[in-house]
Design an enzyme around this catalytic site. Structure first.
Site, short mmCIF file in Angstrom:
data_model
loop_
_atom_site.label_atom_id
_atom_site.label_comp_id
_atom_site.label_asym_id
_atom_site.label_seq_id
_atom_site.Cartn_x
_atom_site.Cartn_y
_atom_site.Cartn_z
CE LYS A 155 33.58 42.57 33.07
NZ LYS A 155 33.63 41.12 33.24
CG ASP A 178 38.51 39.86 31.36
OD1 ASP A 178 39.73 40.11 31.54
OD2 ASP A 178 38.11 39.11 30.46
#
Length: 189
Positions: free
Chosen positions: A120, A139
């Site tokens: 991420k 997320d």
């Protein structure tokens, strides 16, 4: 999947959140890396402005790598979990200096290998600092909204990312993440 995302859906999100580009707009690649480690709190305007002023003095990987941990903790204290975040910022800074000549690498693999980082973070840094669309940062908000919109049924962020990469046009991967984060924070509970 309930439907494929198209321009009309993108337009609706962009219309609702026209400034959903990069809330903690970083001045450079190292700022993007440190800013992402600090976490979701850095997108709140009052936090972002204060953080930018504090981080200016610790602007390079070398200075952050050499800074006393207590000093880094003081810089990020208001963001929560500050001890762990400071360790990760220092560890990532040291890795940048030792493995990458003080420069932020431009590959998912190298970025994800930095302390406190992962896929991420790598996607966020590549998209925001370098304009590279190598993946979609998933997320909590991007995952939850993608499921609610019927784009995926997956819970695992990597699997969600893989499915979204097929659905969302590559040139919009970074924007998709920002739009989902903004919508999630503004609307969802």
């Amino acid at each position: 999947r309930a439907f494929r995302p198209d321009q009309s859906h993108r337009f609706q999100f962009v219309e609702c959140f026209p400034h959903a580009d990069n809330a903690g707009a970083a001045a450079g690649d190292q700022d993007a890396l440190a800013g992402h480690e600090i976490g979701s709190e850095h997108v709140r305007p009052f936090e972002s402005l204060a953080l930018q002023r504090r981080m200016k003095n610790a602007a390079t990987a070398t200075t952050m790598a050499e800074a006393p941990l207590a000093e880094l903790e003081g810089l990020v204290r208001t963001t929560g979990f500050y001890r762990n975040k400071a360790k990760n910022i220092q560890g990532a800074s040291r890795a940048l200096v030792e493995r990458h000549g003080g420069e932020v690498p431009q590959s998912i693999e190298a970025l994800a290998a930095l302390p406190g980082a992962g896929r991420k973070t790598a996607n966020v840094v590549l998209g925001n600092a370098f304009g590279m669309q190598e993946g979609i940062a998933v997320d909590t908000h991007a995952g939850r909204l993608s499921r609610r919109l019927g784009f995926t049924a997956q819970d695992d962020p990597v699997k969600v990312e893989q499915e979204l990469m097929v659905l969302v046009p590559r040139g919009e991967w970074t924007d998709y993440t920002h739009l989902m984060i903004y919508h999630g924070r503004a609307v969802c509970s």
